[in-house]
Design an enzyme around this catalytic site. Structure first.
Site, PDB file in Angstrom:
ATOM      1  CG  HIS A 307       9.338 -44.206  49.679  1.00 47.11           C
ATOM      2  ND1 HIS A 307       9.275 -43.011  49.285  1.00 47.11           N
ATOM      3  CD2 HIS A 307       9.268 -43.797  50.844  1.00 47.11           C
ATOM      4  CE1 HIS A 307       9.363 -41.833  49.998  1.00 47.11           C
ATOM      5  NE2 HIS A 307       9.104 -42.472  51.324  1.00 47.11           N
ATOM      6  CG  ASP A 365       9.667 -48.924  57.666  1.00 51.04           C
ATOM      7  OD1 ASP A 365      10.533 -47.640  59.072  1.00 51.04           O
ATOM      8  OD2 ASP A 365       8.725 -47.687  57.005  1.00 51.04           O
TER       9      ASP A 365
HETATM   10  N1  CMC Z   1       5.002 -55.462  46.960  1.00 54.35           N
HETATM   11  C1  CMC Z   1       4.665 -55.424  45.811  1.00 54.35           C
HETATM   12  N2  CMC Z   1       3.711 -54.600  45.409  1.00 54.35           N
HETATM   13  C2  CMC Z   1       3.888 -53.427  44.928  1.00 54.35           C
HETATM   14  C3  CMC Z   1       4.589 -52.857  46.638  1.00 54.35           C
HETATM   15  C4  CMC Z   1       5.563 -53.408  47.435  1.00 54.35           C
HETATM   16  N3  CMC Z   1       6.084 -53.365  49.199  1.00 54.35           N
HETATM   17  N4  CMC Z   1       4.914 -51.115  46.573  1.00 54.35           N
HETATM   18  C5  CMC Z   1       4.432 -51.015  45.783  1.00 54.35           C
HETATM   19  N5  CMC Z   1       3.570 -52.225  44.301  1.00 54.35           N
HETATM   20  C6  CMC Z   1       3.381 -51.771  43.632  1.00 54.35           C
HETATM   21  C7  CMC Z   1       1.572 -51.806  43.551  1.00 54.35           C
HETATM   22  O1  CMC Z   1       1.066 -53.540  43.513  1.00 54.35           O
HETATM   23  C8  CMC Z   1       1.374 -51.034  42.413  1.00 54.35           C
HETATM   24  O2  CMC Z   1       0.948 -51.666  40.905  1.00 54.35           O
HETATM   25  P1  CMC Z   1       0.181 -51.370  39.726  1.00 54.35           P
HETATM   26  O3  CMC Z   1       0.731 -50.473  39.173  1.00 54.35           O
HETATM   27  O4  CMC Z   1       0.211 -52.997  38.935  1.00 54.35           O
HETATM   28  O5  CMC Z   1      -1.010 -50.885  40.378  1.00 54.35           O
HETATM   29  C9  CMC Z   1       2.490 -50.539  41.975  1.00 54.35           C
HETATM   30  O6  CMC Z   1       4.002 -50.995  42.505  1.00 54.35           O
HETATM   31  C10 CMC Z   1       2.585 -48.603  42.536  1.00 54.35           C
HETATM   32  O7  CMC Z   1       1.975 -48.531  43.495  1.00 54.35           O
HETATM   33  P2  CMC Z   1       1.594 -47.734  44.400  1.00 54.35           P
HETATM   34  O8  CMC Z   1       0.641 -48.797  45.960  1.00 54.35           O
HETATM   35  O9  CMC Z   1       0.589 -47.470  43.942  1.00 54.35           O
HETATM   36  O10 CMC Z   1       2.713 -47.190  45.009  1.00 54.35           O
HETATM   37  P3  CMC Z   1       2.218 -45.773  45.530  1.00 54.35           P
HETATM   38  O11 CMC Z   1       3.235 -44.836  45.914  1.00 54.35           O
HETATM   39  O12 CMC Z   1       0.660 -44.831  46.312  1.00 54.35           O
HETATM   40  O13 CMC Z   1       2.696 -46.718  47.450  1.00 54.35           O
HETATM   41  C11 CMC Z   1       3.737 -47.524  49.590  1.00 54.35           C
HETATM   42  C12 CMC Z   1       4.102 -46.481  48.514  1.00 54.35           C
HETATM   43  C13 CMC Z   1       4.915 -47.527  49.964  1.00 54.35           C
HETATM   44  C14 CMC Z   1       2.555 -47.451  50.062  1.00 54.35           C
HETATM   45  C15 CMC Z   1       3.817 -49.196  49.011  1.00 54.35           C
HETATM   46  O14 CMC Z   1       4.558 -49.306  47.924  1.00 54.35           O
HETATM   47  C16 CMC Z   1       4.038 -50.170  49.647  1.00 54.35           C
HETATM   48  O15 CMC Z   1       2.704 -50.312  50.626  1.00 54.35           O
HETATM   49  N6  CMC Z   1       5.138 -50.618  50.460  1.00 54.35           N
HETATM   50  C17 CMC Z   1       4.859 -51.847  51.395  1.00 54.35           C
HETATM   51  C18 CMC Z   1       4.889 -50.490  52.554  1.00 54.35           C
HETATM   52  C19 CMC Z   1       6.376 -49.805  53.226  1.00 54.35           C
HETATM   53  O16 CMC Z   1       7.490 -50.515  53.315  1.00 54.35           O
HETATM   54  N7  CMC Z   1       5.911 -49.077  53.694  1.00 54.35           N
HETATM   55  C20 CMC Z   1       6.637 -47.991  54.345  1.00 54.35           C
HETATM   56  C21 CMC Z   1       7.178 -47.009  53.353  1.00 54.35           C
HETATM   57  S1  CMC Z   1       9.089 -46.055  53.728  1.00 54.35           S
HETATM   58  C22 CMC Z   1       8.433 -44.815  55.661  1.00 54.35           C
HETATM   59  C23 CMC Z   1       7.774 -44.469  55.557  1.00 54.35           C
HETATM   60  O17 CMC Z   1       7.195 -43.793  54.935  1.00 54.35           O
HETATM   61  O18 CMC Z   1       6.668 -44.302  56.578  1.00 54.35           O
END
Ligand code: CMC
Length: 430
Positions: A307, A365
């Site tokens: 998140h 989720d």
């Molecule tokens: N699985 C594996 N690696 C992950 C995941 C994951 N679910 N989420 C983040 N990472 C890694 C990502 O690759 C990055 O690695 P690095 O620093 O080496 O590049 C690091 O963790 C930071 O992630 P980010 O993508 O830069 O973080 P963000 O704040 O931009 O994204 C997120 C947050 C929720 C979009 C992301 O964690 C994600 O895509 N999660 C899976 C989808 C999900 O469950 N979404 C629902 C969110 S809660 C309900 C809502 O808001 O709708």
């Protein structure tokens, strides 16, 4: 919000003084509104990781502590002791209602649950295999073509009617999208039922037989609605605000929010999470998927994990996990393989160095899909249920923005990295 301190920024020898704003809770905020005027520079923050786009009194998240408050009230208390329509009132008007206020509000919402009969024809224009979210984006956007008396955003009464209409009709629209996709007749709302029970009735009853809503399932449904009701300036809420900042009508703004929510990184994650758990299928395959999630060359992510704001745990996920156990128990679903995979995956991931280091925890989720599936919903209905729950949050944020005298059209700047100015070349000379 008191203006107490200031920050100094040195831009190529020129000092710019920026006020620091102190919020009720959370980190202090540097007010950069005058930066361009005084320093001739923009700030650069793709994804808004360090930028507050507005001030708001509605919802607060402390990502480190794993706290979520609606109007100051912790989500755990609201999930345990309140119910969705009371939470809607709280989000919309800022305070918990008295008994009279709640009864009046419930009556107002209940009286608006039916949709214009002509909208049935509109649904029938979609392909039967359309995703219910695709149908909802279209139908909600089209509400401005049906409810002309609530599109004037400058009239507070019209804004109020539009808000009530959206909260009241969204379950009807989501249920109609579902019924249409499975080839069953639309089911009219029943105003003698609670908000959540009526939604289950519209989704699962058929004219050929009586359907009695299980009160315990209605309560679980209501809790899912409450847990999703608002989440401060997330992508879909920011979309609603941005769309609304141009003066667009409320139905158009909410349709924009629904479209944004659909993405798998946002609300679409509940569908994607359950599909992922099914794909993993058995506990022995978990290490393979953990390895994929950690592999930089593999786009796979653990859906339902991570998140932008929560870096300790998602308080909604905690309540959702308890609800999942309760609902499966109630329905007599024991040894559910998806739940087993989910629990084991959560355990393995939380002990893994990669997930610990990146502070990745299960989000709302991760467990919601298990409950919804047990209730009988197909995965394609998971995100529409999120959308109908979040409608009150979108509306509350939109109303707050419209009523704010400081409201300006949202218009970010950019860091241009394209070609420098060049002259047009005639096609024969290229
Ligand atoms: N699985 C594996 N690696 C992950 C995941 C994951 N679910 N989420 C983040 N990472 C890694 C990502 O690759 C990055 O690695 P690095 O620093 O080496 O590049 C690091 O963790 C930071 O992630 P980010 O993508 O830069 O973080 P963000 O704040 O931009 O994204 C997120 C947050 C929720 C979009 C992301 O964690 C994600 O895509 N999660 C899976 C989808 C999900 O469950 N979404 C629902 C969110 S809660 C309900 C809502 O808001 O709708």
């Amino acid at each position: 919000m008191a203006e107490s301190k200031s920050a100094k920024l040195l831009v190529e020898g020129k000092e710019v003084d920026l006020p620091i704003l102190t919020p009720t809770a959370g980190p202090e905020v540097i007010d950069i509104r005058k930066l361009y005027g005084q320093g001739d520079v923009f700030t650069y923050d793709p994804g808004f990781t360090s930028t507050a786009s507005c001030d708001s009194t509605i919802t607060y998240i402390d990502g480190d502590k794993g706290e979520l408050w609606y109007r100051g009230y912790p989500i755990e208390q609201l999930a345990a002791e309140s119910h969705y329509l009371e939470v809607c009132y709280l989000l919309l008007y800022g305070e918990l209602p008295t008994e009279t206020q709640l009864t009046d509000f419930e009556n107002r919402v209940t009286r608006h649950t039916m949709v214009h009969e002509q909208m049935h024809n509109f649904f029938r224009g979609f392909r039967r295999d359309a995703h219910p979210m695709a149908t909802m984006v279209g139908v909600v956007g089209a509400m401005s073509a049906f409810y002309h008396d609530s599109v004037d955003i400058n009239d507070p009464l019209q804004r109020e009617i539009a808000s009530i209409r959206l909260i009241a009709k969204m379950p009807t629209i989501a249920a109609m999208a579902y019924k249409y996709s499975i080839g069953q007749p639309f089911v009219y709302p029943r105003n003698d039922l609670s908000y959540a029970a009526n939604f289950l009735h519209m989704c699962f009853s058929v004219p050929a037989e009586t359907y009695n809503v299980n009160p315990a399932l209605a309560r679980a449904m209501d809790r899912i609605f409450t847990l999703h009701a608002d989440h401060e300036q997330n992508a879909s809420t920011s979309t609603v605000r941005l769309a609304g900042s141009s003066g667009a009508n409320p139905f158009a703004c909410i349709a924009a929010g629904i479209a944004c929510l659909w993405g798998p990184a946002h609300g679409g994650a509940n569908q994607a999470a359950l599909e992922m758990l099914r794909q993993i299928g058995s506990v022995d395959r978990i290490p393979e998927y953990i390895a994929k999630a950690k592999d930089k060359s593999d786009p796979f992510k653990l859906m339902g994990f991570g998140h932008r704001v929560y870096k300790n745990f998602d308080p909604r996920a905690k309540v959702m996990k308890e609800s999942a156990d309760e609902v499966l128990d109630l329905l007599g679903v024991h040894n559910n393989p998806t739940l087993q995979v989910a629990k084991e995956l959560e355990k393995i991931a939380l002990e893994d160095e990669y997930f610990i280091e990146k502070k990745l925890y299960p989000n709302v989720d991760f467990y919601s899909g298990i409950i919804l599936e047990a209730m009988g919903f197909p995965t394609s209905m998971f995100t529409p249920i999120f959308a109908l729950s979040r409608t009150v949050g979108w509306i509350s944020q939109w109303k707050e923005m419209i009523a704010d005298p400081q409201n300006k059209i949202g218009r970010p700047r950019q860091l241009y990295i394209g070609s420098p100015r060049r002259d047009y070349i005639d096609i024969v000379k290229r």
